[in-house]
Design an enzyme around this catalytic site. Structure first.
Site, short mmCIF file in Angstrom:
data_model
loop_
_atom_site.label_atom_id
_atom_site.label_comp_id
_atom_site.label_asym_id
_atom_site.label_seq_id
_atom_site.Cartn_x
_atom_site.Cartn_y
_atom_site.Cartn_z
CE LYS A 27 -3.75 -0.57 2.43
NZ LYS A 27 -4.23 -0.90 3.79
NE ARG A 97 -5.42 3.27 3.78
CZ ARG A 97 -5.42 3.45 2.47
NH1 ARG A 97 -4.77 4.48 1.95
NH2 ARG A 97 -6.03 2.60 1.68
N GLY A 106 -8.11 -7.37 4.00
CA GLY A 106 -8.89 -7.40 5.22
C GLY A 106 -8.20 -8.01 6.43
CG MET A 108 -3.17 -6.95 9.73
SD MET A 108 -1.44 -6.77 9.84
CE MET A 108 -0.99 -7.19 8.22
NE ARG A 357 -5.84 -4.55 -3.27
CZ ARG A 357 -6.38 -4.66 -2.07
NH1 ARG A 357 -5.61 -4.77 -1.03
NH2 ARG A 357 -7.66 -4.67 -1.90
CG HIS A 473 -13.96 -10.88 3.56
ND1 HIS A 473 -14.20 -12.19 3.87
CD2 HIS A 473 -12.66 -10.66 3.84
CE1 HIS A 473 -13.11 -12.74 4.35
NE2 HIS A 473 -12.15 -11.82 4.35
NE ARG A 635 4.33 -49.10 -11.47
CZ ARG A 635 3.87 -48.37 -10.46
NH1 ARG A 635 4.65 -47.49 -9.86
NH2 ARG A 635 2.62 -48.48 -10.09
CB SER A 781 10.71 -42.81 -14.67
OG SER A 781 9.64 -41.99 -14.25
CB THR A 784 9.36 -38.11 -6.38
OG1 THR A 784 8.25 -37.82 -7.22
CG2 THR A 784 10.65 -37.75 -7.10
CG ASN A 785 4.27 -40.67 -5.33
OD1 ASN A 785 4.52 -39.47 -5.35
ND2 ASN A 785 3.28 -41.21 -6.02
CG ASP A 786 7.44 -46.33 -3.54
OD1 ASP A 786 7.10 -46.57 -2.36
OD2 ASP A 786 6.90 -46.85 -4.53
CB CYS A 848 6.31 -41.02 -13.15
SG CYS A 848 7.12 -42.37 -12.26
CE1 TYR A 868 8.76 -38.81 -17.96
CE2 TYR A 868 10.67 -39.15 -19.39
CZ TYR A 868 9.75 -39.63 -18.47
OH TYR A 868 9.81 -40.94 -18.07
P1 ADP Z 1 -7.54 -2.52 3.54
O1 ADP Z 1 -6.09 -2.80 3.58
O2 ADP Z 1 -8.35 -3.45 4.35
O3 ADP Z 1 -8.03 -2.35 2.13
P2 ADP Z 1 -7.39 0.33 3.81
O4 ADP Z 1 -6.23 0.83 4.57
O5 ADP Z 1 -7.29 0.37 2.33
O6 ADP Z 1 -7.75 -1.13 4.29
O7 ADP Z 1 -8.63 1.13 4.30
C1 ADP Z 1 -9.95 0.77 4.02
C2 ADP Z 1 -10.73 1.91 3.48
O8 ADP Z 1 -10.70 3.00 4.35
C3 ADP Z 1 -10.19 2.46 2.17
O9 ADP Z 1 -10.63 1.74 1.09
C4 ADP Z 1 -10.77 3.83 2.16
O10 ADP Z 1 -12.07 3.82 1.67
C5 ADP Z 1 -10.79 4.20 3.63
N1 ADP Z 1 -9.66 5.08 3.92
C6 ADP Z 1 -8.44 4.75 4.36
N2 ADP Z 1 -7.67 5.84 4.50
C7 ADP Z 1 -8.43 6.89 4.15
C8 ADP Z 1 -8.22 8.29 4.07
N3 ADP Z 1 -7.04 8.81 4.38
N4 ADP Z 1 -9.22 9.05 3.67
C9 ADP Z 1 -10.41 8.51 3.34
N5 ADP Z 1 -10.69 7.22 3.39
C10 ADP Z 1 -9.71 6.39 3.79
MG MG Z 2 6.74 -46.74 -6.59
MG MG Z 3 -7.77 -1.02 0.87
#
Ligand code: ADP
Ligand code: MG
Ligand code: MG
Length: 893
Positions: A27, A97, A106, A108, A357, A473, A635, A781, A784-786, A848, A868
């Site tokens: 990020k 963040r 999601g 953290m 990303r 999610h 075989r 050949s 690798t299992n055995d 194999c 192969y």
């Molecule tokens: P995750 O890694 O779970 O995607 P983010 O750090 O991207 O979490 O934050 C989740 C959401 O929070 C972002 O998609 C955005 O909508 C909102 N957010 C985060 N930072 C800001 C910010 N500085 N201003 C406005 N919205 C924010």
């Molecule tokens: Mg065998």
């Molecule tokens: Mg995000």
């Protein structure tokens, strides 16, 4: 100079860039990159992953440099924003963040609106001239901070979020249904109630000093690197635990200030199909995770992706901001040369980018995007080949529902992740894990999923949710896993306590069978039959590029003409392992096999083998014919003979009747053949050495079939493979039987066929003496299992009892029966290849075992110079792609 821990970005420049992911997290690196590109990004700074380790070691204490640099970072934001952190008149608010080097969706938690307290909220209200917005932001902040930093987040699935309970109560008292119907006074009350709840539960006051808030949040993010959810996700995705996370502190922009504000997420191309359309969702007057939380139903970005005329698109209601967003989409794709997953917020009509990303995508989309981008001139073929995860192709190669099958569609949701799945309903992730452990196929049915559910989602056949959009999610995680998912199926009424799902009055209970069509979004009652997949032109193109690049040949393990044909259609260039024992079980043959086993002497055995010969010849005829022009490695018999006898009383009786002998005789034979450890017992070439007539019959069947086809003008290349040798003499013995028989057959039939005689290398001693063994072998050949079994001293059939624990405790990095143990078993393979070729430079060498279809093991096979790999038919395309990637990966170095 002090060590640099903090990197700033904003106002068109940045100290970091996209190549600094290990230090700044994905990020942070991309926020810096976007700033450098002149894309509007709220200013901020990134605390590097190095600090995560320091935090870990010092239990939450930060070195002085970090403190100073964070302070300077906040000043940097203040300067650009013209606001002051903690100021009563003109307060700066920030988000905190997390962001690890690899995307962990999601995993953290983010804290928004940090810096608010009873004073600064008034400043915000004055500045925005919007009282409701001020209190809404404040209550969101207290809620998020309470959850993430102060630990009020529910621990178990039955527990409810205490803040949600309070919100429900306030709404009920007021007689309203939606959060949006609460006014400033209500929200102000919520802030008070939230704080009281926090005090009640933790005994602590909610921090009022913004600096305390900031450090608390930073600590929570660093601490979350080691929460159980993050650990599970890392394990599932092979993310090293020593990477650590970075922390981003960034000025807030607000999507919840009014109707000229919005927040959304988008993909620069359709992540399900790969089509080049701008695909996303947004909500007006909303903040942060509202879009993915499934509280309100998000709307599509543009007219192209509208599915219902009632939807209001961003393109229509905020054309200016939308146009700018489209330009940024183009800019990002041209720059990153890959499909991007972006997050944005519009504040008073002004667009801000919050994240970009590489977007997760289905296999179908991955293939299409890679091929399209080559054709658009964005990337070259090599890059395209590296873009698709070989393992992911599995999704494309497996059956889909039979379109002609009768289906009772009981509800429709969003086609969140394609594929077909049939299984039994479970409502909780841990139940899914429990049931799957017992071998049950399950469909995980949830109102919505959260990161806690990862484990259950991973073992389920498919995922069904009642709430949430295409970027919820459940949808994002399922696509990443290549798992079928139907999301946002609002017709479902789910009762977790009763464990029921009600649709239109019909009640479905835990354990009932349902099916999901992730491509259509259909929920279907009961089980549905499936059909073979059809592969797209894009798939063919990508595969042909892989074929141009790879050095390894790809063969298949197949025992029947049908499997051989499937594999050939998937691009197999021969059979690397044709097991003959499966043929011994079919139909009447087992009777002849048993006769042979019961026979007192060689004459008796030969009589029985005589009956088997035509069957075997027909088997080989069928397989050789399908595999014309390509090599087929057959075989000779491998398993111990007792495997062909019945072990339970009833079947023994049945066999006795059939063979016209007494049950006692059968039992006596079973007992006589019993072994303490059959895996190391009388099997493999040891059988052929004690009963040469078996090898003789098999060699005859192979060569007769080959001669017959040669006469018919079909080219065949039989390769006869002797299993389980540990010494050169064993091989020589069996080879002599084969060669003498072959010569005889060819003379009888009056044709010559080219055939090879080689051996499996699957006993450590064979690898150790490979130079000598090679003197008698046309090819090797690696079984690798055995080889894994014998090198580790693990019985494969019993290893299940401890291997999982070994992996969990970090004693083994992977299951060595799935991914080749390069450090140990790999040494034997490497040595076997080198030694073998030292005495026979033209020795053909393949593998194999199961590992022949595992991408990481294929990389190893490429590096040690195998000719192969051979894998199951459905893995052939995966192996083709993995072999090309192995070549590219190792070419670069
Ligand atoms: P995750 O890694 O779970 O995607 P983010 O750090 O991207 O979490 O934050 C989740 C959401 O929070 C972002 O998609 C955005 O909508 C909102 N957010 C985060 N930072 C800001 C910010 N500085 N201003 C406005 N919205 C924010
Ligand atoms: Mg065998
Ligand atoms: Mg995000």
């Amino acid at each position: 100079m002090a060590h640099k821990y903090v990197y700033t970005f904003g106002a068109g420049k940045a100290e970091g860039n996209k190549d600094m992911k290990l230090l700044l997290g994905g990020k942070g690196a991309n926020l810096a990159e976007m700033s450098n590109l002149g894309i509007p990004v709220p200013p901020g700074f990134t605390i590097s992953t190095e600090v995560c380790h320091i935090y870990d070691e010092n239990k939450g204490q930060f070195p002085k440099e970090v403190e100073e640099q964070v302070l300077a970072g906040v000043h940097h934001i203040e300067e650009i924003m013209g606001a002051k952190f903690g100021d009563a008149e003109n307060p700066l608010l920030v988000s905190v963040r997390s962001g690890a080097p690899a995307s962990m969706p999601g995993m953290m938690d983010t804290v928004l609106n940090l810096g608010l307290n009873d004073e600064t909220v008034l400043g915000i209200i004055k500045k925005s001239n919007n009282e409701r917005f001020g209190w809404d932001s404040y209550r969101r902040f207290v809620q998020m901070y309470g959850d993430v930093v102060m630990g009020l987040k529910p621990e178990s699935k039955e527990e409810e979020d205490p803040f949600e309970v309070i919100i429900e109560k306030v709404k009920k008292e007021k007689g309203v249904e939606l959060d949006t119907e609460l006014d400033a006074e209500d929200l102000k009350r919520l802030v008070k109630l939230f704080k009281e709840e926090i005090k009640k539960r933790t005994g602590k006051d909610f921090p009022t000093d913004p600096w305390d808030q900031l450090w608390g949040a930073i600590r929570a993010v660093f601490g979350s690197w080691n929460n159980p959810r993050a650990i599970t996700y890392r394990k599932l995705n092979n993310i090293p635990s020593n990477w650590g996370t970075a922390v981003n502190v960034q000025a807030m922009v607000f999507g919840n200030m009014g109707d000229d504000c919005a927040t959304g997420v988008a993909f620069t191309r359709d992540p399900a199909t790969g089509e080049k359309i701008f695909y996303g969702e947004y909500l007006v007057n909303a903040q942060g995770e509202d879009v993915v939380a499934g509280i309100r139903t998000p709307q599509p970005l543009n007219k192209t992706t509208k599915t219902d005329p009632d939807q209001t698109t961003l393109e229509e209601i905020m054309p200016e901001a939308y146009k700018q967003l489209e330009e940024i989409r183009d800019k990002l794709e041209a720059h990153y040369k890959d499909m991007q997953d972006i997050e944005f917020t519009i504040q008073n009509g002004r667009l801000w980018m919050l994240q970009t990303r590489a977007g997760k995508r289905t296999a179908e989309a991955a293939v299409r995007i890679a091929v399209d981008m080559v054709e658009e001139g964005l990337i070259d073929k090599e890059t395209a080949v590296m873009r698709v995860e070989p393992e992911q192709l599995d999704q494309l190669l497996h059956p889909t529902f039979d379109p002609k099958a009768e289906k009772k569609v009981i509800a429709k949701g969003l086609p969140a992740s394609p594929g077909a799945a049939t299984g039994r309903i479970v409502f909780h992730a841990d139940d899914a894990e429990e049931w799957a452990e017992k071998g049950e196929k399950v469909i995980l049915v949830r109102i919505e999923t959260s990161p806690e559910d990862i484990g259950g989602m991973n073992v389920a056949q498919g995922i069904l949710t009642a709430r949430g959009g295409m970027t919820s999610h459940a949808a994002v995680v399922a696509r990443g896993m290549g798992k079928c998912c139907v999301a946002g199926c609002s017709a479902l009424e789910i009762d977790y306590k009763k464990k029921t799902m009600t649709v239109d009055g019909a009640v479905y209970k835990e354990g009932d069978w349902i099916s999901l069509d992730g491509s259509k979004g259909e929920v279907i009652e009961g089980k549905v039959p499936t059909v073979e997949p059809k592969l797209s032109g894009n798939f063919g193109k990508l595969m042909s590029w892989a074929d141009e690049i790879r050095k390894l040949k790809i063969r298949t393990n197949a025992d029947t003409p049908h499997d051989s044909e499937v594999a050939r259609n998937f691009g197999a260039e021969g059979i690397g392992l044709c097991r003959t024992e499966h043929m011994f079980f079919e139909g009447d043959r087992i009777k002849a096999v048993r006769e042979m086993i019961l026979a007192e002497d060689e004459a008796g055995r030969r009589k029985a083998l005589e009956k088997l010969l035509p069957y075997q010849r027909d088997d080989f005829y069928g397989i050789f014919k399908v595999m014309h022009d390509l090599p087929v490695t057959v075989r000779t018999l491998d398993p111990p003979l007792h495997e062909f006898l019945p072990h339970d009383e009833a079947s023994q009786k049945e066999m006795a009747e059939e063979m016209g002998i007494s049950v006692e005789e059968v039992k006596a034979k079973v007992e006589a053949l019993a072994e303490f450890n059959p895996m190391l017992g009388h099997r493999g070439c040891r059988l052929g050495i004690t009963y040469p007539e078996i090898t003789e019959m098999q060699a005859r069947a192979i060569i007769e079939a080959a001669c017959q086809l040669t006469k018919e003008g079909i080219k065949v290349f039989p390769e006869i493979m002797i299993p389980l040798i540990g010494t050169k003499a064993e091989l020589e013995h069996q080879k002599k039987v084969v060669v003498e028989t072959a010569e005889k057959v060819m003379e009888e039939m009056g044709v010559k066929v080219d055939y090879l005689v080689g051996t499996m290398i699957e006993i450590p001693r064979a690898a150790l003496t490979a130079d000598r063994v090679a003197e008698a072998a046309d090819f090797f050949s690696f079984g690798t299992n055995d080889l894994t079994q014998m090198t580790f001293g693990y019985s494969r059939d019993d290893a299940g009892k401890f291997l999982k624990e070994y992996e969990e405790k970090g004693i083994l990095p992977d299951d060595p029966f799935q991914t080749l143990d390069q450090e140990g078993v790999g040494q034997l393979v490497e040595m076997g290849v080198k030694k073998g070729r030292s005495t026979r430079p033209d020795l053909k060498v393949g593998i194999c075992g199961e590992h022949g279809g595992d991408p990481r093991s294929i990389d190893f096979c490429h590096r040690v110079g195998l000719d192969y790999v051979s894998c199951s038919p459905y893995r052939v395309p995966i192996a083709r792609l993995a072999a090309a990637q192995a070549e590219l990966r190792n070419r670069k170095k």
